[in-house]
Design an enzyme around this catalytic site. Structure first.
Site, PDB file in Angstrom:
ATOM      1  CG  ASP A 195      -1.957  -1.080   1.187  1.00 56.50           C
ATOM      2  OD1 ASP A 195      -2.230  -1.573   0.088  1.00 56.50           O
ATOM      3  OD2 ASP A 195      -2.483  -1.425   2.259  1.00 56.50           O
ATOM      4  CE  LYS A 196       0.620   8.276  -2.568  1.00 54.96           C
ATOM      5  NZ  LYS A 196      -0.204   9.207  -3.372  1.00 54.96           N
TER       6      LYS A 196
END
Length: 338
Positions: A105-106
């Site tokens: 995930d970012k």
């Protein structure tokens, strides 16, 4: 022996792009094979020259396989699309074309692999359910044993239930979790279901490879030992699978639905040897006397022609069941002929 391979595979093996993208390049006329426009289905053999957008790609220039371990910082997006701001490819800025294996995930940080070896990418993704990924997670409030127990047993998210996993408390608001699953934003969704919000998430291990002291934002090459162990652990993984990679859902975890999941033998026609009354021919409710199984051997009462003259033979129509639809008055008139 024929040493040729499909042109799209050759282009993919160089690390230039995937096979699907290679097909698009070919159909758009951007690929030349031996100075002629290439077509789908063309094959490459040693000695051929291949150009993509004017750049020469030959077997002699084929990239050596690269295997990197990156400590991804928060804010970097795991994508190969260079037009997206803060994409992982531009961040690493490696001199050869590489691809991330899986995603992170970012907002998350930690270990992620990048490589130009398409085979190992497919094998790792297809075998995701058999390999461990370890994370250290910090949440917004204190955790207790009930939280750890629920997380380890599985939580209902994304129309499924997460697989059992290992969970260990590390501090008042911190725990370590080891997954063998890769649902989209899985840990964050699990915590949210239990009333917690993730404020920090770091992946510290993928299979046998550990993050250790690799600084945030830095990368290194996998060691020969790490790579050998990695390839050994995925040796039995097929390159082809019907399951979607990465954020796939596991249908096997869904609650059973009525009528589904039964053995084939229970869904089909009744097994052989069942009474004729359960056979297919009675689906419309016809009586057994009118079923197909009588074929040529119809009862004498249903045969055409004059009544038989044999001794004790019932008169024509006497033994017919009432369900044949003939009116009683007709039967009475026939009995009157005796």
């Amino acid at each position: 022996m024929d040493q040729s391979i499909s042109l799209n595979k050759f282009i993919s093996d160089t690390g230039y792009c995937s096979r699907r993208e290679a097909d698009k390049l070919i159909t758009s006329g951007r690929v030349l094979l031996n100075n002629r426009p290439a077509a789908l289905g063309n094959r490459y053999k040693p000695g051929d020259t291949v150009e993509v957008d004017g750049s020469l790609i030959t077997a002699a220039k084929k990239d050596k396989c690269v295997y990197l371990a990156l400590n991804k910082p928060p804010g970097i997006t795991t994508t190969t699309e260079l037009h997206i701001k803060d994409n992982i490819i531009s961040f690493v800025n490696y001199p050869k074309r590489i691809f991330p294996i899986g995603r992170l995930d970012k907002d998350s940080e930690g270990l992620i692999f990048l490589t130009n070896d398409g085979d190992i990418i497919n094998k790792i993704l297809r075998a995701a359910n058999n390999h461990e990924k370890e994370y250290i997670v910090k949440v917004d409030k204190a955790i207790d044993t009930a939280f750890l127990d629920q997380m380890s047993k599985g939580v209902p998210i994304l129309d499924t239930r997460t697989l059992p996993c290992k969970v260990q408390m590390m501090g008042r608001q911190t725990f370590r979790i080891t997954l063998t699953q890769g649902l989209n934003r899985q840990i964050r969704r699990m915590c949210e279901y239990l009333g917690y919000e993730v404020v920090g998430l770091q992946r510290v291990r993928i299979m046998n490879v550990k993050l250790d002291k690799l600084p945030l934002g830095k990368w290194r090459h996998l060691t020969e030992t790490e790579l050998a162990n990695l390839k050994e652990s995925i040796a039995d993984s097929s390159k082809v699978s019907n399951k979607p990679a990465g954020g796939e859902r596991y249908a096997a975890q869904k609650p059973a639905q009525p009528g589904k999941g039964k053995p084939a033998g229970e869904r089909k026609q009744p097994a052989k040897g069942k009474p004729a009354s359960e056979g297919k021919q009675f689906a419309k409710g016809k009586p057994a006397s009118e079923g197909k199984q009588f074929g040529k051997g119809k009862p004498a009462s249903e045969r055409k022609g004059k009544p038989t003259t044999e001794r004790n033979q019932p008169a024509k129509g006497k033994s017919k069941p009432a369900t044949t639809g003939k009116r009683p008055e007709k039967q009475t008139s026939k009995r009157g002929r005796r």
